[in-house]
Design an enzyme around this catalytic site. Structure first.
Site, PDB file in Angstrom:
ATOM      1  N   HIS A 142      42.932   2.361  -1.574  1.00  0.00           N
ATOM      2  CA  HIS A 142      42.380   1.654  -2.442  1.00  0.00           C
ATOM      3  C   HIS A 142      42.718   0.104  -1.559  1.00  0.00           C
ATOM      4  O   HIS A 142      42.951  -0.842  -1.072  1.00  0.00           O
ATOM      5  CB  HIS A 142      43.754   1.601  -3.428  1.00  0.00           C
ATOM      6  CG  HIS A 142      44.000   2.371  -4.307  1.00  0.00           C
ATOM      7  ND1 HIS A 142      44.652   3.511  -4.117  1.00  0.00           N
ATOM      8  CD2 HIS A 142      42.820   3.837  -3.832  1.00  0.00           C
ATOM      9  CE1 HIS A 142      45.113   4.388  -4.784  1.00  0.00           C
ATOM     10  NE2 HIS A 142      43.451   4.547  -4.814  1.00  0.00           N
TER      11      HIS A 142
HETATM   12  C1  LIG Z   1      40.272  10.911  -0.691  1.00  0.00           C
HETATM   13  C2  LIG Z   1      39.555   9.122  -1.691  1.00  0.00           C
HETATM   14  C3  LIG Z   1      40.547   9.658  -3.408  1.00  0.00           C
HETATM   15  C4  LIG Z   1      39.953   7.965  -3.882  1.00  0.00           C
HETATM   16  N1  LIG Z   1      40.024   8.269  -5.397  1.00  0.00           N
HETATM   17  C5  LIG Z   1      40.485   6.836  -6.079  1.00  0.00           C
HETATM   18  C6  LIG Z   1      41.102   6.933  -7.451  1.00  0.00           C
HETATM   19  O1  LIG Z   1      41.203   7.874  -7.636  1.00  0.00           O
HETATM   20  N2  LIG Z   1      40.396   5.707  -7.927  1.00  0.00           N
HETATM   21  C7  LIG Z   1      40.270   4.465  -7.105  1.00  0.00           C
HETATM   22  O2  LIG Z   1      40.490   3.521  -7.800  1.00  0.00           O
HETATM   23  N3  LIG Z   1      39.833   4.834  -6.218  1.00  0.00           N
HETATM   24  C8  LIG Z   1      39.624   5.594  -4.937  1.00  0.00           C
HETATM   25  N4  LIG Z   1      39.652   5.575  -4.387  1.00  0.00           N
HETATM   26  C9  LIG Z   1      38.702   4.133  -3.167  1.00  0.00           C
HETATM   27  C10 LIG Z   1      37.482   3.747  -3.822  1.00  0.00           C
HETATM   28  O3  LIG Z   1      36.435   5.268  -3.639  1.00  0.00           O
HETATM   29  C11 LIG Z   1      37.187   2.944  -2.724  1.00  0.00           C
HETATM   30  O4  LIG Z   1      37.463   1.796  -3.661  1.00  0.00           O
HETATM   31  C12 LIG Z   1      35.336   2.860  -3.498  1.00  0.00           C
HETATM   32  O5  LIG Z   1      34.650   3.920  -2.822  1.00  0.00           O
HETATM   33  C13 LIG Z   1      34.731   1.522  -3.231  1.00  0.00           C
HETATM   34  O6  LIG Z   1      34.116   0.969  -3.124  1.00  0.00           O
HETATM   35  P1  LIG Z   1      32.730   0.054  -2.635  1.00  0.00           P
HETATM   36  O7  LIG Z   1      31.243   0.412  -3.041  1.00  0.00           O
HETATM   37  O8  LIG Z   1      33.275  -1.226  -1.799  1.00  0.00           O
HETATM   38  O9  LIG Z   1      33.242   0.774  -1.056  1.00  0.00           O
HETATM   39  P2  LIG Z   1      32.231   2.380  -0.974  1.00  0.00           P
HETATM   40  O10 LIG Z   1      32.464   3.188  -1.701  1.00  0.00           O
HETATM   41  O11 LIG Z   1      32.839   2.510   0.469  1.00  0.00           O
HETATM   42  O12 LIG Z   1      30.722   1.640  -0.140  1.00  0.00           O
HETATM   43  C14 LIG Z   1      30.374   0.596   0.594  1.00  0.00           C
HETATM   44  C15 LIG Z   1      28.903   1.238   1.080  1.00  0.00           C
HETATM   45  O13 LIG Z   1      28.343   0.220   1.965  1.00  0.00           O
HETATM   46  C16 LIG Z   1      28.056   0.580   3.242  1.00  0.00           C
HETATM   47  N5  LIG Z   1      27.964  -0.230   4.166  1.00  0.00           N
HETATM   48  C17 LIG Z   1      28.781  -0.760   5.008  1.00  0.00           C
HETATM   49  N6  LIG Z   1      28.266  -1.592   5.911  1.00  0.00           N
HETATM   50  C18 LIG Z   1      27.490  -1.330   6.094  1.00  0.00           C
HETATM   51  C19 LIG Z   1      26.352  -2.270   6.502  1.00  0.00           C
HETATM   52  N7  LIG Z   1      26.733  -2.915   7.499  1.00  0.00           N
HETATM   53  N8  LIG Z   1      24.997  -2.660   6.575  1.00  0.00           N
HETATM   54  C20 LIG Z   1      24.562  -1.533   5.228  1.00  0.00           C
HETATM   55  N9  LIG Z   1      25.233  -0.965   4.457  1.00  0.00           N
HETATM   56  C21 LIG Z   1      26.730  -0.832   4.791  1.00  0.00           C
HETATM   57  C22 LIG Z   1      28.919   1.578   3.484  1.00  0.00           C
HETATM   58  O14 LIG Z   1      28.154   2.780   4.261  1.00  0.00           O
HETATM   59  C23 LIG Z   1      28.759   2.941   1.763  1.00  0.00           C
HETATM   60  O15 LIG Z   1      28.100   3.078   1.457  1.00  0.00           O
HETATM   61  C24 LIG Z   1      39.883   6.878  -3.548  1.00  0.00           C
HETATM   62  C25 LIG Z   1      39.488   7.054  -2.100  1.00  0.00           C
HETATM   63  C26 LIG Z   1      39.131   7.882  -1.153  1.00  0.00           C
HETATM   64  C27 LIG Z   1      38.410   7.683   0.519  1.00  0.00           C
END
Ligand SMILES: Cc1cc2nc3c(=O)[nH]c(=O)nc-3n(C[C@H](O)[C@H](O)[C@H](O)COP(=O)(O)OP(=O)(O)OC[C@H]3O[C@@H](n4cnc5c(N)ncnc54)[C@H](O)[C@@H]3O)c2cc1C
Ligand code: SF4
Length: 544
Positions: free
Chosen positions: A478
């Protein structure tokens, strides 16, 4: 020199849940949107197949990353074995071994979908309890966006049930909760006389057909992949954005950011997998690259006008890295529990989410992990040298009696918990790996003493044998902090709309902006904040 230049009203970096949901909102409102993601498009059937074919030992260790192969131009974390992508240092390095996935859809491909709202006091920790920081907005200001995110994701929750403490709601959850499986049912009954209220976790998975996706059938495969799409994840937002005209470019690794004399963002540059360079131009830019990659990119993209990194005049980029430091416990219960009936993480003990104690020590979330025990049972039974009928019986016994419980803790933002660019390790494109130093601090340690007692009390009440508790803190993925919000540009990176203080046309749609970790899973809050940033972007566009 870039090979080509593309233009859009808004460029969004990162097609995870935050970037994709925001792209959908902006495209639906008539803006041209370009969504760039460092990783590839991913295919559900292939992921299911990869998981099926994984060695049983990896499954028994809860390895959720291997079904998502990391690509050389956009490596992500994997600890089975550790691929060394995320470098962690400091007294609690074990507590920062985060899981992230790169590729369209992002990390929620393999999340558990627990979708909590934070409590009003989580937004005003400093004003209420005198510790940590306040958010730059109140719970009430975020409430409509929480609901918008819940509608988008399809969150089921305990409508009609009074749970204390709870975040106030103006509308019911879009769907009702599903009944507990046998494990959550028994756990709830056993902990009740001990004074613990084990209550349903709001979850982004369908309890009825919703938004073109089927009802959850309770097969417990949520981590690493829901085979039928009953669980929401970021790719649905990306697909919806595409249907409204947004363009998605996969395998586009953003590495540089151009600024003008007023410090507006003019363009970004990305590498393709062969290190060809491309330029994107827009009126507004958003970085939604999660809590690790967003600060990493801001630091990486330092330029002559911003020598300490983009948006970093406060020196707060990469600082205040947070998660929920956890303690895990496993044991064999006296009665059969049959973990794994229904989805993972259906319930949780909420008694310690808030209270005056937070001026001294961390809030705690205690819960039962409803993860099927068969892989772990199988490996253990084999290690005992059993064969034939005895092996079969032992696997059956351990699958029925195995229990995993946990305690997760709130952590305070500490500027010394810091992400920097590695000086020694680079990926295939020559981009430095992220390096984080982490210390959970005394605020967490004080509560952890109590958490261990709570966990032990529960294990004893369940007649636990073979009790094992992690002596160190575990990570929870998280990822919050790293580009923290605040009113004062000298001390924070973004304002209440997630607009960077330094660059009027750059927004950060990510948990990196969150000013306090709270004690529950943070993604719904990240999504709500991202949708709220969308309103600021739409307002900007109206005024040219
Ligand atoms: C096993 C597991 C279980 C989880 N369970 C929960 C849960 O039950 N509840 C909960 O609230 N959260 C949970 N989480 C956390 C949740 O997955 C994250 O909080 C969420 O995915 C964050 O979303 P985001 O869009 O910020 O980032 P991400 O989903 O990580 O997406 C970011 C994207 O940015 C892209 N990126 C990065 N750098 C660059 C760059 N330089 N150029 C272009 N693209 C880039 C990446 O490729 C990625 O696709 C869990 C995580 C894991 C690992
Ligand atoms: S229990 Fe099965 S159907 Fe339900 S969300 Fe999890 S993987 Fe999907």
């Amino acid at each position: 020199m870039a090979q080509d230049t593309q233009t859009a009203d808004v460029v969004i970096v990162g097609a995870g849940i935050c970037g994709s949901m925001l792209a959908h909102k902006l495209a639906r409102n008539g803006l041209s949107v370009l969504l760039l993601d460092a990783g590839p498009h991913r295919d559900r059937d292939q992921i299911v197949e990869n998981w099926r074919n994984m060695p049983p030992n990896n499954k028994s260790l809860y390895d959720y990353a291997t079904p998502y192969p990391s690509v050389p131009w956009a490596p992500h974390t994997n600890y089975f074995p550790d691929n060394g992508y995320l470098i962690v240092k400091g007294p609690d390095a074990s507590a920062y071994r985060q899981g992230i996935i790169k590729g369209v859809g992002g990390t929620t491909w393999h999340w558990a979908a627990s979708s909590w709202r934070y409590l009003p006091n989580d937004f005003r920790l400093k004003s209420t309890y005198g510790v940590g920081r306040d958010y730059a907005m109140s719970y009430d200001e975020l409430e409509p966006y929480y609901y918008a995110a819940e509608l988008e994701m399809g969150v089921k929750g305990p409508n009609g049930q009074e749970i204390i403490p709870s975040a106030p709601r103006k509308n019911p959850w879009p769907m009702d909760s599903m009944p507990y499986g046998p494990g959550d049912r028994l756990f709830t009954e056993i902990v009740k006389p001990l004074g613990y209220d084990n209550t349903p976790v709001p979850q982004a998975r369908n309890s009825r057909p919703y938004d073109g996706r089927p009802q959850c059938c309770g097969n417990n495969n949520c981590m690493p992949i829901c085979p039928i799409g009953a669980m929401y994840h970021g790719v649905y937002g990306a697909w919806k954005a595409e249907r409204h005209g947004a363009r998605i470019i996969a395998n586009a690794v953003v590495y540089a950011i151009e600024t003008d004399a007023k410090n507006n963002i003019v363009a970004m540059n990305y590498y393709d997998p062969d290190k060809g360079t491309h330029r994107v131009v827009a009126r507004t830019f958003v970085i939604a690259a999660n809590g690790i990659e967003t600060p990493k990119l801001l630091l990486l993209a330092a330029n002559d006008r911003n020598p300490n990194g983009i948006a970093n005049s406060s020196d707060q980029v990469g600082r205040n890295m947070m998660d929920h430091p956890g303690i895990g416990m496993s044991f064999q219960a006296a009665e059969p529990v049959w973990a794994g009936g229904g989805s993972v993480q259906m319930s949780s003990i909420t008694n310690f989410r808030d209270g005056a104690f937070r001026s001294e020590r961390a809030a705690i979330q205690i819960g039962y992990n409803n993860t099927a025990q068969n892989s772990r049972a199988g490996m253990k039974a084999l290690s005992l040298g059993l064969v034939g009928k005895k092996l079969d019986e032992e696997i059956r016994r351990r699958s029925a009696h195995g229990v995993d419980i946990y305690a997760n803790h709130e952590i305070l933002p500490n500027p010394e918990n810091r992400l920097v660019l590695s000086k020694d390790h680079r990926d295939a494109l020559g981009i430095p790996h992220p390096e984080v130093t982490y210390d959970v601090g005394d605020y967490v340690r004080k509560s952890a003493v109590l958490s261990r007692q709570h966990l032990m009390k529960i294990a004893q009440a369940m007649g636990g044998t073979e009790i094992e508790m992690t002596p160190y803190f575990t990570p929870n993925n998280h990822i919050t902090g790293g580009a923290i919000m605040g009113h004062d540009p000298k001390d924070s990176v973004v304002d209440q709309w997630l607009r960077t203080h330094d660059h009027p046309n750059l927004f950060l749609a990510t948990g990196a902006t969150m000013a306090a970790s709270g004690t529950v899973n943070s993604t719904l809050t990240m999504a709500a904040l991202s949708l709220r940033a969308g309103d600021a972007i739409l307002e900007d566009m109206k005024h040219g």
